[in-house]
Design a protein around this motif. Structure first.
Motif, PDB file in Angstrom:
ATOM      1  N   VAL A 194       0.834  -1.219  -0.122  1.00 60.47           N
ATOM      2  CA  VAL A 194       0.087   0.008  -0.044  1.00 60.47           C
ATOM      3  C   VAL A 194       0.919   1.138  -0.049  1.00 60.47           C
ATOM      4  N   ASP A 195       1.893   1.325   0.932  1.00 57.95           N
ATOM      5  CA  ASP A 195       2.974   2.488   0.722  1.00 57.95           C
ATOM      6  C   ASP A 195       3.614   2.373  -0.546  1.00 57.95           C
ATOM      7  N   TYR A 196       3.824   1.209  -1.049  1.00 59.69           N
ATOM      8  CA  TYR A 196       4.652   1.401  -2.349  1.00 59.69           C
ATOM      9  C   TYR A 196       3.659   2.015  -3.392  1.00 59.69           C
ATOM     10  N   ALA A 197       2.550   1.744  -3.338  1.00 58.68           N
ATOM     11  CA  ALA A 197       1.337   2.156  -4.366  1.00 58.68           C
ATOM     12  C   ALA A 197       1.502   3.653  -4.243  1.00 58.68           C
ATOM     13  N   ASP A 198       1.511   4.167  -2.833  1.00 57.23           N
ATOM     14  CA  ASP A 198       1.228   5.528  -2.626  1.00 57.23           C
ATOM     15  C   ASP A 198       2.705   6.214  -2.747  1.00 57.23           C
ATOM     16  N   ASP A 199       3.753   5.604  -3.236  1.00 60.99           N
ATOM     17  CA  ASP A 199       5.039   6.213  -3.269  1.00 60.99           C
ATOM     18  C   ASP A 199       5.334   6.922  -1.859  1.00 60.99           C
ATOM     19  N   ASP A 200       5.382   5.836  -0.970  1.00 60.29           N
ATOM     20  CA  ASP A 200       5.462   6.272   0.361  1.00 60.29           C
ATOM     21  C   ASP A 200       6.475   5.238   1.114  1.00 60.29           C
ATOM     22  N   ASP A 201       7.573   5.497   1.746  1.00 60.82           N
ATOM     23  CA  ASP A 201       8.381   4.384   2.360  1.00 60.82           C
ATOM     24  C   ASP A 201       8.274   4.486   3.848  1.00 60.82           C
ATOM     25  N   THR A 202       7.254   5.270   4.263  1.00 63.95           N
ATOM     26  CA  THR A 202       7.288   5.484   5.688  1.00 63.95           C
ATOM     27  C   THR A 202       7.272   4.073   6.624  1.00 63.95           C
ATOM     28  N   GLY A 203       6.464   3.348   6.095  1.00 61.20           N
ATOM     29  CA  GLY A 203       6.258   1.846   6.805  1.00 61.20           C
ATOM     30  C   GLY A 203       7.576   1.009   6.883  1.00 61.20           C
ATOM     31  N   TYR A 204       8.088   1.195   5.607  1.00 62.56           N
ATOM     32  CA  TYR A 204       9.553   0.249   5.516  1.00 62.56           C
ATOM     33  C   TYR A 204      10.484   1.058   6.389  1.00 62.56           C
ATOM     34  N   GLN A 205      10.533   2.430   6.345  1.00 62.46           N
ATOM     35  CA  GLN A 205      11.664   3.179   7.046  1.00 62.46           C
ATOM     36  C   GLN A 205      11.422   2.851   8.530  1.00 62.46           C
ATOM     37  N   ALA A 206      10.158   2.762   9.105  1.00 63.22           N
ATOM     38  CA  ALA A 206      10.074   2.525  10.407  1.00 63.22           C
ATOM     39  C   ALA A 206      10.302   0.880  10.797  1.00 63.22           C
ATOM     40  N   LEU A 207      10.360   0.171   9.937  1.00 63.66           N
ATOM     41  CA  LEU A 207      10.781  -1.287  10.139  1.00 63.66           C
ATOM     42  C   LEU A 207      12.388  -1.400  10.202  1.00 63.66           C
ATOM     43  N   ALA A 208      12.896  -0.261   9.256  1.00 65.64           N
ATOM     44  CA  ALA A 208      14.537  -0.352   9.337  1.00 65.64           C
ATOM     45  C   ALA A 208      14.893   0.381  10.437  1.00 65.64           C
ATOM     46  N   ASP A 209      14.361   1.320  11.172  1.00 71.11           N
ATOM     47  CA  ASP A 209      14.658   2.075  12.287  1.00 71.11           C
ATOM     48  C   ASP A 209      14.511   1.109  13.536  1.00 71.11           C
ATOM     49  N   ALA A 210      13.611   0.244  13.447  1.00 70.83           N
ATOM     50  CA  ALA A 210      13.332  -0.693  14.364  1.00 70.83           C
ATOM     51  C   ALA A 210      14.214  -2.033  14.273  1.00 70.83           C
ATOM     52  N   ASP A 211      15.273  -1.977  13.225  1.00 69.38           N
ATOM     53  CA  ASP A 211      16.023  -3.172  12.916  1.00 69.38           C
ATOM     54  C   ASP A 211      15.337  -4.331  12.788  1.00 69.38           C
ATOM     55  N   ASP A 264      -8.065 -11.544  -5.586  1.00 69.73           N
ATOM     56  CA  ASP A 264      -9.212 -11.885  -5.691  1.00 69.73           C
ATOM     57  C   ASP A 264      -9.957 -11.187  -4.387  1.00 69.73           C
ATOM     58  N   GLY A 265      -9.396 -10.551  -3.382  1.00 69.78           N
ATOM     59  CA  GLY A 265      -9.848  -9.632  -2.225  1.00 69.78           C
ATOM     60  C   GLY A 265     -10.553  -8.521  -2.884  1.00 69.78           C
ATOM     61  N   ARG A 266     -11.770  -8.176  -2.952  1.00 68.13           N
ATOM     62  CA  ARG A 266     -12.441  -6.980  -3.133  1.00 68.13           C
ATOM     63  C   ARG A 266     -11.756  -5.572  -2.749  1.00 68.13           C
ATOM     64  N   GLN A 267     -11.420  -5.850  -1.407  1.00 72.96           N
ATOM     65  CA  GLN A 267     -10.815  -4.763  -0.729  1.00 72.96           C
ATOM     66  C   GLN A 267      -9.608  -4.194  -1.182  1.00 72.96           C
ATOM     67  N   TYR A 268      -8.870  -5.178  -1.949  1.00 73.36           N
ATOM     68  CA  TYR A 268      -7.418  -4.839  -2.489  1.00 73.36           C
ATOM     69  C   TYR A 268      -7.640  -4.587  -3.860  1.00 73.36           C
ATOM     70  N   ASP A 269      -8.928  -4.284  -4.474  1.00 72.02           N
ATOM     71  CA  ASP A 269      -8.748  -4.079  -6.041  1.00 72.02           C
ATOM     72  C   ASP A 269      -8.194  -3.279  -6.642  1.00 72.02           C
ATOM     73  N   GLN A 270      -8.019  -1.870  -5.975  1.00 71.97           N
ATOM     74  CA  GLN A 270      -7.431  -0.718  -6.732  1.00 71.97           C
ATOM     75  C   GLN A 270      -5.869  -0.948  -6.229  1.00 71.97           C
ATOM     76  N   LEU A 271      -5.491  -1.587  -5.231  1.00 71.37           N
ATOM     77  CA  LEU A 271      -4.052  -1.805  -4.769  1.00 71.37           C
ATOM     78  C   LEU A 271      -3.433  -2.719  -6.094  1.00 71.37           C
ATOM     79  N   PHE A 272      -4.227  -4.006  -6.323  1.00 68.56           N
ATOM     80  CA  PHE A 272      -3.591  -5.031  -7.276  1.00 68.56           C
ATOM     81  C   PHE A 272      -3.478  -4.416  -8.334  1.00 68.56           C
ATOM     82  N   ARG A 273      -4.531  -3.690  -8.913  1.00 67.25           N
ATOM     83  CA  ARG A 273      -4.544  -2.983 -10.348  1.00 67.25           C
ATOM     84  C   ARG A 273      -3.173  -2.208 -10.252  1.00 67.25           C
ATOM     85  N   TYR A 274      -2.900  -1.238  -9.454  1.00 66.69           N
ATOM     86  CA  TYR A 274      -1.764  -0.580  -9.654  1.00 66.69           C
ATOM     87  C   TYR A 274      -0.417  -1.478  -9.429  1.00 66.69           C
ATOM     88  N   LEU A 275      -0.078  -2.589  -8.792  1.00 67.74           N
ATOM     89  CA  LEU A 275       0.768  -3.223  -8.708  1.00 67.74           C
ATOM     90  C   LEU A 275       1.083  -3.955  -9.821  1.00 67.74           C
TER      91      LEU A 275
END
Length: 845
Positions: A194-211, A264-275
């Motif tokens: 979801v972050d990747y589709a939004d061109d946002d690396d906040t989540g991944y950076q938070a994981l990196a900061d937490a090692d 197949d998850g309807r809630q992920y339709d727009q995300l899957f399409r972008y990816l």
């Protein structure tokens, strides 16, 4: 390091003393030395009598006193020994307290120890993991959140697996994920996508900061099979879609399951399409499709990239053009595509191809053989009108196709329709028309009998007269009603429209009357005008009916509409969509027909529900029409002009007095046409048009072709008992023993979708005896219209997940649930034995 409060340290020591009478506390910096008595006081206020032994070069004495007390058979069971030493621990040879430390454990009051205590993980051997990620635990509320997640963890879990659970829980909290299972890899990865589709690396950076990124990528490697020296979220997206495209050559089952869940998850339709679009571009799928010779059946079953539909459409169009695929084969391919992500983006393109195949196939089987006029009308109604419908549908969808379809296919449909169907049909029918002495066909009710014969009934009746609603459009309406409406059963009968097949004549003949007279382009009923709504309303009043315009009645409030309905024996609604479009913009006629069907379904629903609950509806038309998309050839225009006193003429009719007989025309007296008096009428033979200034030659009516004069009488009757049913579906597995990572489920649709028999939307999955889901779930629309049962079978492939390993050797259930209005209910199930080897899964996530 800031010293922890005394009560915190006391709680930690109390927890340790619960399982050990001796604790050696190593306080390297000595920061707790001054407050030791306070800490012991906290312990003393509790359940223990604590004896403090400060190490000050007296190790041997401490050991002696401690062991003596422990060996005393009458010792106070509340007594505990706290051995407190400062500074660095001596090396093993010089450590006189090594036996106490090894036998009873060492305590340190550092941050990690406190965190371990607060997480409820004391003596679970996860201290190094907690210490490494102590910075991530420092966020307010995070310790409590992770501890809450740990409450459901098996207390006997080995330290290595427990440490992995802690990191998975911590990852979920760092990303702000909620829910019991939000720590699983599918949720972690989805959040990063979801972050990747939004061109946002906040989540991944938070994981990196937490090692935590090493833990993430090791999980992707172990669970998915994604292994690379430089892992990244973008790289995982590309790899996952590439594996799906190549049929999962390297990926493990969980990768496929999570991919399909995302797809197949309807809630992920727009995300899957972008990816998918991103991966399609990165992997050059369009070029790979052009360079490889993929079979149409193989492509039709692929649901990964949107460009696949363009390839399927291109190959399908070519195969239809070459006449290699029958309509049933086309529908089978469309049934596969209909369940894919991208079908909705190309539904008009696919509908155009289905209509093209139907139209061409029907034309190839067309033989314009008529024993007489009656046989001609009946054959048209039963077998030939659907050719007009397929052509109209093709033209409608071709104009709105999302992918540009080959002009060669459109040209072929156009030429076949005109040269192999329309012209031969017109020629054969003209022979029957020429044999008639009056405009009447034995066994076919004329439209002029509508008010006297069709309308009367005990039930209150809704009548809809739709201008130019030709027979094949009536067939579509009836099919839609039978398929979509639970209240009414619809039937269609042909009626013969008057000549000339024009609005003023058709509308007049349906009115209550004793005599009709033709005066130019107007008709008088019993001497009264029939032009316009007020004049018609006055005549309908004779049979206790009221006439009203469609737009007016549909704009009424429900209460006003009901009052109008209750005050009449019949309500006659005039509707004009097709004819209005045809005369204004002929190329819009196919779309106008679809709009008209939608309009009529709306009014049927409006009057069939609520307080009105109409039990009888009649839908008919004043005339039909001829339509073609292409320009006319010069030979299709008459070179002759009408001779005599011409009062009015159009492209397909002449009205006048003393009209001269000519070979190009069939001349009718008013009496021969059913009028009591009035003008003569001439109709061009076949499909010929008279030249007239202005546009409109592609859409015409007024003549005597079957398409112009055979109109539908669609009768809708409310059934006393609901006749709606659903298809029966048999659910089976290909083998009673499952030995591979996939389960092949066969679905056999026992009866076709037709009339009031509807399809089912089934959700298929594999379940354990305790109800645990052991596979991905697949949603299948079981709604085949194929008449041959062999064409109504299909296979669904389910991929087993990591949970299946726990149920090896057991009987599992393959269950089909029906989804109705968003809710699922059990439908049918079967069983099989799971008997296979598992490689094991990393379950930390």
């Amino acid at each position: 390091m800031t010293a922890a409060p005394s009560n915190r340290i006391g709680e930690l020591l109390a927890e340790r003393f619960a399982s050990s009478p001796v604790i050696t506390w190593i306080d390297v910096s000595g920061e707790y030395s001054a407050g030791l008595d306070e800490i012991v006081g906290v312990l003393g206020a509790g359940a223990y009598d604590v004896v403090v032994h400060r190490v000050e070069g007296n190790e041997l004495g401490i050991k002696t006193r401690v062991y003596a007390d422990l060996d005393d058979p009458v010792r106070d069971r509340r007594r505990r020994h706290l051995v407190y030493r400062t500074g660095e621990r001596p090396s093993r040879p010089d450590n006189w307290l090594l036996d106490l430390e090894a036998g009873y454990g060492v305590f340190t009051a550092d941050t990690a120890a406190i965190l371990v205590h607060e997480l409820g993980l004391t003596d679970r051997d996860v201290d190094p993991v907690v210490e490494r990620h102590s910075f991530a635990f420092a966020v307010p509320g995070r310790i409590a959140a992770v501890r809450a997640r740990l409450a459901d963890v098996d207390p006997t879990l080995p330290p290595k697996d427990l440490a992995a659970k802690v990191l998975a829980f911590l990852s979920a909290e760092v990303l702000g994920l909620e829910g019991k299972d939000s720590h699983r890899l599918q949720d972690i990865v989805t959040a990063l996508f979801v972050d990747y589709a939004d061109d946002d690396d906040t989540g991944y950076q938070a994981l990196a900061d937490a090692d935590l990124t090493d833990f993430l990528w090791s999980g992707c490697a172990d669970i998915y099979g994604y292994r690379t020296d430089s892992p990244s979220v973008a790289g995982l997206v590309t790899w996952l879609f590439d594996q799906a495209w190549q049929q999962w050559p390297e990926a493990r089952n969980p990768a496929r399951i999570d991919f399909e869940r995302l797809r197949d998850g309807r809630q992920y339709d727009q995300l899957f399409r972008y990816l998918a679009r991103t991966a399609e571009r990165d992997l050059n799928i369009a070029d790979r499709l052009r360079d490889a010779d993929h079979a149409l059946d193989q492509l039709a079953a692929t649901n990964v990239f949107p460009v696949v539909d363009e390839a399927v459409i291109g190959r399908l169009a070519a195969a239809i053009h070459r006449r290699e695929l029958a309509p049933d084969a086309v529908r089978e391919i469309l049934a596969k595509r209909r369940t894919t992500t991208w079908f909705i983006d190309q539904q008009h393109s696919y509908a155009a191809l289905e209509a093209a195949a139907e139209c061409l196939t029907r034309i190839e089987a067309f033989l314009p053989v008529m024993a007489d006029a009656t046989d001609g009308v009946r054959s048209y109604a039963a077998s030939w009108a659907p050719i007009d419908g397929a052509y109209r549908s093709f033209r409608n969808y071709f104009a709105t196709a999302e992918t540009e379809l080959p002009t060669e296919l459109a040209d072929k449909v156009e030429k076949q329709y005109l040269l192999k169907y329309q012209r031969p049909l017109a020629a054969a029918w003209q022979e029957q028309v020429d044999a008639l002495s009056e405009w009447a066909v034995p066994g076919v009710e004329p439209l002029r009998g509508f008010a006297a014969h069709d309308l009367p009934a005990k039930a209150k009746t809704l009548v809809v007269i739709s201008d130019a609603f030709r027979y094949e459009v009536g067939l579509e309406l009836a099919q839609r009603v039978n398929r979509e409406n639970d209240w009414f059963d619809a039937t269609v009968e042909p009626r013969l429209a008057p000549l000339p097949s024009l609005t003023f004549a058709g509308m007049a003949t349906m009115l209550p009357h004793s005599r009709l007279s033709l005066h130019g382009e107007s008709v008088r009923a019993d001497g009264a005008s029939t032009s316009g709504l007020p004049a018609r309303n006055a005549l309908w009043a004779k049979v206790h009916a009221t006439a009203i315009d469609f737009d007016e009645v549909m704009s009424m409030s429900p209460a006003d509409r009901n009052a109008l309905w209750q005050s009449n024996d019949a309500l006659v609604v005039y509707h004009d969509t097709i004819d209005k479009a045809g005369h204004k913009a002929p190329h819009q006629v196919p779309d106008a027909c679809a709009t008209a069907v939608g309009d009529l379904l709306r009014i049927i629903k409006s009057f069939g529900s609520g307080k009105m609950r109409a039990s009888r509806v009649l839908v008919t038309a004043d005339h039909g029409f001829l339509y073609q998309r292409s320009d006319l050839e010069p030979t299709e225009y008459l070179s002759e002009t009408p001779q005599g006193e011409v009062v009015a003429f159009g492209r397909r009719h002449v009205i006048g007095d003393g009209l001269k007989d000519q070979a190009a025309f069939r001349t009718w007296t008013p009496q021969a046409l059913g009028y009591d008096s009035g003008d003569e009428v001439q109709i061009p033979r076949g499909l010929h048009r008279l030249r007239k200034q202005g546009a409109g030659y592609q859409y015409v009516h007024g003549g005597a072709s079957l398409q112009e004069v055979v109109v539908p009488l669609v009768t809708l009757i409310r059934g006393r008992n609901s006749a709606v049913s659903k298809v029966t579906v048999d659910v089976n597995v290909s083998t009673p023993t499952i030995t591979t990572s996939t389960v092949m489920v066969t679905l056999l649709q026992r009866d076709p979708v037709q009339g009031k028999t509807r399809g089912r939307e089934l959700v298929i999955g594999v379940y354990a005896p305790d109800g645990a889901l052991l596979s991905g779930e697949r949603t299948v629309d079981v709604a085949s219209e194929a008449q041959d049962i062999r064409d109504r079978g299909r296979t669904v492939e389910l991929v087993l997940n990591e949970e299946a390993e726990r149920y090896n050797g057991q009987v599992i259930t393959i269950r089909a649930e029906e989804r109705i209005n968003g809710q699922t209910t059990p439908y049918q199930s079967t069983t099989a034995t799971l008997q296979r080897g598992f490689g094991g899964f990393n379950d930390a996530f």
